[in-house]
Design a protein around this motif. Structure first.
Motif, PDB file in Angstrom:
ATOM      1  N   GLY A 156      -6.220   0.511  -9.967  1.00 30.06           N
ATOM      2  CA  GLY A 156      -7.161   1.171  -9.235  1.00 30.06           C
ATOM      3  C   GLY A 156      -7.466   0.828  -7.913  1.00 30.06           C
ATOM      4  O   GLY A 156      -7.989   1.314  -6.859  1.00 30.06           O
ATOM      5  N   ASP A 157      -7.021  -0.209  -7.459  1.00 32.15           N
ATOM      6  CA  ASP A 157      -6.977  -0.916  -6.096  1.00 32.15           C
ATOM      7  C   ASP A 157      -6.155  -0.234  -5.296  1.00 32.15           C
ATOM      8  O   ASP A 157      -5.099   0.355  -5.449  1.00 32.15           O
ATOM      9  N   PRO A 158      -6.520  -0.222  -3.698  1.00 33.54           N
ATOM     10  CA  PRO A 158      -5.800   0.441  -2.840  1.00 33.54           C
ATOM     11  C   PRO A 158      -4.467  -0.441  -2.627  1.00 33.54           C
ATOM     12  O   PRO A 158      -3.353   0.087  -2.038  1.00 33.54           O
ATOM     13  N   ASN A 159      -4.356  -1.601  -3.022  1.00 34.78           N
ATOM     14  CA  ASN A 159      -3.316  -2.452  -2.798  1.00 34.78           C
ATOM     15  C   ASN A 159      -2.799  -2.631  -4.222  1.00 34.78           C
ATOM     16  O   ASN A 159      -3.206  -2.954  -5.220  1.00 34.78           O
ATOM     17  N   THR A 160      -1.141  -2.907  -4.190  1.00 30.51           N
ATOM     18  CA  THR A 160      -0.502  -3.017  -5.498  1.00 30.51           C
ATOM     19  C   THR A 160       0.162  -4.494  -4.950  1.00 30.51           C
ATOM     20  O   THR A 160       0.890  -4.433  -4.130  1.00 30.51           O
ATOM     21  N   TRP A 190       2.496   3.335  -9.487  1.00 31.24           N
ATOM     22  CA  TRP A 190       1.626   4.196  -8.976  1.00 31.24           C
ATOM     23  C   TRP A 190       1.848   5.610  -9.705  1.00 31.24           C
ATOM     24  O   TRP A 190       2.735   5.813 -10.496  1.00 31.24           O
ATOM     25  N   HIS A 194      -3.811   4.741  -5.117  1.00 30.37           N
ATOM     26  CA  HIS A 194      -4.183   3.495  -5.490  1.00 30.37           C
ATOM     27  C   HIS A 194      -3.216   3.023  -6.634  1.00 30.37           C
ATOM     28  O   HIS A 194      -2.509   3.873  -7.465  1.00 30.37           O
ATOM     29  N   SER A 195      -3.106   1.768  -7.070  1.00 24.56           N
ATOM     30  CA  SER A 195      -2.527   1.222  -8.018  1.00 24.56           C
ATOM     31  C   SER A 195      -2.778   1.783  -9.418  1.00 24.56           C
ATOM     32  O   SER A 195      -3.903   2.013  -9.713  1.00 24.56           O
ATOM     33  N   THR A 218       0.723  -1.138  -0.037  1.00 27.83           N
ATOM     34  CA  THR A 218      -0.008  -0.008   0.002  1.00 27.83           C
ATOM     35  C   THR A 218       0.992   1.387  -0.061  1.00 27.83           C
ATOM     36  O   THR A 218       1.936   1.272   0.815  1.00 27.83           O
TER      37      THR A 218
END
Length: 149
Positions: A79-83, A106, A74-75, A64
């Protein structure tokens, strides 16, 4: 005259059982975000040591990222909060990965840092384990370039 022994009214409880120390699965010796480019694209660098007793075929770090205000970045791709950052081995016990680099994870001109939330590890024998952050040791020297708020 014989002295009477005082009567014990309260018996102290026994000490709590010792909590076994969790041996880290991975030792992070280096982790920091890449400086954002003019468009804000940034990647990450990680160097880790396999602290398990097995041979690792793949490691996937769940990360994160944050900006300098502590907001989640976000990735760029999902677009997710985790990469998720994947690296292929094999890595034998005690072996270092060497400094690995992932690009364009990012997009944020104010990217400050990232944290490792956990890691999915696939062993050479096919066993899959997920190690949470408390099972991954981040060495203090790695925080010099990656100090999250």
């Amino acid at each position: 005259m014989k002295k009477e022994e005082p009567e014990i009214v309260v018996v102290p409880p026994p000490p709590p059982p010792a909590v076994p120390e969790i041996k880290p699965a991975l030792l992070i010796s280096q982790m920091y975000p890449e400086q954002p480019t003019g468009r804000g694209d940034a990647g990450a660098f990680i160097d880790f040591v396999n602290a398990t007793d097995g041979i690792l075929e793949y490691v996937m770090f769940k990360t994160t990222a944050y900006d300098s205000q502590g907001r989640v970045v976000h990735s760029k791709k999902s677009g997710d909060p985790n990469t998720w950052l994947r690296i292929a081995g094999p890595f034998t016990p005690g072996q270092s990965s060497g400094s690995r680099h992932w690009e364009q994870l990012w997009q944020n001109l104010d990217l400050a840092c990232f944290e490792i939330e956990g890691a999915e590890v696939i062993y050479i024998n096919g066993l899959v384990e997920f190690y949470h952050a408390d099972q991954i040791a981040v060495l203090p020297s790695s925080e010099a370039q990656n100090n999250c708020i």
